[in-house]
Design a protein around this motif. Sequence first.
Motif, short mmCIF file in Angstrom:
data_model
loop_
_atom_site.label_atom_id
_atom_site.label_comp_id
_atom_site.label_asym_id
_atom_site.label_seq_id
_atom_site.Cartn_x
_atom_site.Cartn_y
_atom_site.Cartn_z
N PHE A 103 56.54 36.97 30.83
CA PHE A 103 56.36 35.54 31.07
C PHE A 103 54.89 35.19 31.30
CE2 PHE A 103 56.38 31.75 33.88
CZ PHE A 103 56.93 30.85 32.98
N LEU A 106 53.45 34.33 28.03
CA LEU A 106 54.10 33.28 27.24
C LEU A 106 53.18 32.07 27.20
CD1 LEU A 106 56.85 32.65 25.83
CD2 LEU A 106 57.48 31.45 27.93
N VAL A 111 55.42 26.64 23.62
CA VAL A 111 56.86 26.87 23.78
C VAL A 111 57.63 25.66 23.25
CG1 VAL A 111 56.68 28.44 25.74
CG2 VAL A 111 56.75 25.97 26.14
N TYR A 115 58.34 24.31 29.80
CA TYR A 115 57.77 25.53 30.39
C TYR A 115 58.07 25.60 31.89
CZ TYR A 115 54.20 28.96 31.76
OH TYR A 115 53.53 30.04 32.27
N ILE A 134 63.92 36.41 27.74
CA ILE A 134 63.14 35.21 27.45
C ILE A 134 63.26 34.85 25.97
CG2 ILE A 134 60.82 34.22 27.40
CD1 ILE A 134 60.12 35.95 29.81
N GLU A 135 63.19 35.85 25.11
CA GLU A 135 63.32 35.62 23.68
C GLU A 135 64.69 35.05 23.35
OE1 GLU A 135 62.04 38.08 19.77
OE2 GLU A 135 63.50 39.10 21.07
N MET A 154 55.80 32.90 22.03
CA MET A 154 55.88 34.35 22.24
C MET A 154 54.87 35.13 21.40
SD MET A 154 60.04 34.79 22.44
CE MET A 154 60.35 33.91 20.90
N TRP A 157 52.73 38.27 22.65
CA TRP A 157 53.39 39.55 22.94
C TRP A 157 53.06 40.60 21.89
CZ3 TRP A 157 59.03 37.56 24.19
CH2 TRP A 157 59.00 36.84 25.39
#
Length: 333
Positions: A103, A106, A111, A115, A134-135, A154, A157
């Motif tokens: 997170f 992120l 997003v 958020y 989260i995904e 995302m 990541w």
Amino acid sequence: MQFHIDSAFLTDIARSWFWNEKMPYKKSEELLMCCLNTDKLSLEEKKAICKDVIEGRKKFVGIDECQIVNDGKNVRTIDEELKNHTRYNAIAAIKTDIACNPFKYLDPFSVNCSYSELAEKIKSGEIENTISDIEDYLLNYHEVKEDDVLNCGMWLWQRPEFITDICDASKIPEGNSPLVAYKDGFWRYIYVALKKKGTHEPSVLRRQNRYLVFIGEKPKTLFNSEFGLISPKGEWFDCGFAEHNSTAAKIIHSTKDHFGLTKEQAFRYYGSDRCLDFLFDRGWAALRNPEFGRAYVDIGDTHTLTKYQVDTLMDYIVFFKRFDIDIMKYTKE
């Protein structure tokens, strides 16, 4: 129990640790120091020999008794490699940090959901702070647009190298950090890095605009309604549900001189069904909201959105969190 120490074997191990396994230089140096157990050499001289061995200029040979001989078959200087080691270790640390606290990485400005709401769900334990959870939340509960190259926030990541080249993980603010952390820290670096790429991907443009609005470098347009009309100059005019045409009539009448209309000509548009079409023919756009609450842009068939209209729509999207609107298909290629 007996065993013998092969100095050549230790030479190979020390080199492999540093060059192949990217272990700290000090580890290889400490291993080679075991072969230099003598008072005839100073610490500086021993360190210099270790460096020559690791770089390939010299090597140790002999069983139990170490001899230093010239090598030179594969000479490499360690200075540049030490820089690579630093970056390699930083990337490894960020990879680990991403796995432990996704997170934190992120992107709050790309997003496809609220958020702050997601932050509260994670804080309360309703959603685990793991990549999979989260995904799952972002992809299964919210629509993903085809133009979303930032993957619902995302995207970082999968880019530990990109993060490393911008700044170290310690500078990345946690959720609900003070505004200054976003204005002067990691997310500012992200904004600058994306800007340098000069990308025109819709999701990136939306992300950049949301960031500027959030930190106050771009004024937020004040909207009193989700329905409205936008002039080619980006001016916003509120209207109610099913009131686009009547609002268009008021605009035509109040700005008749701009359109080159006499008072009588403008008055004729009151009660006419052609008011909105009149504005569409002159480059205006409308924000409509059909069934199921999905807003969309309406514009004349021969027109595309101006830069000013795009800027206003970006502000609209951020203000109402209407990330389902695809405005780029109405813009020029």
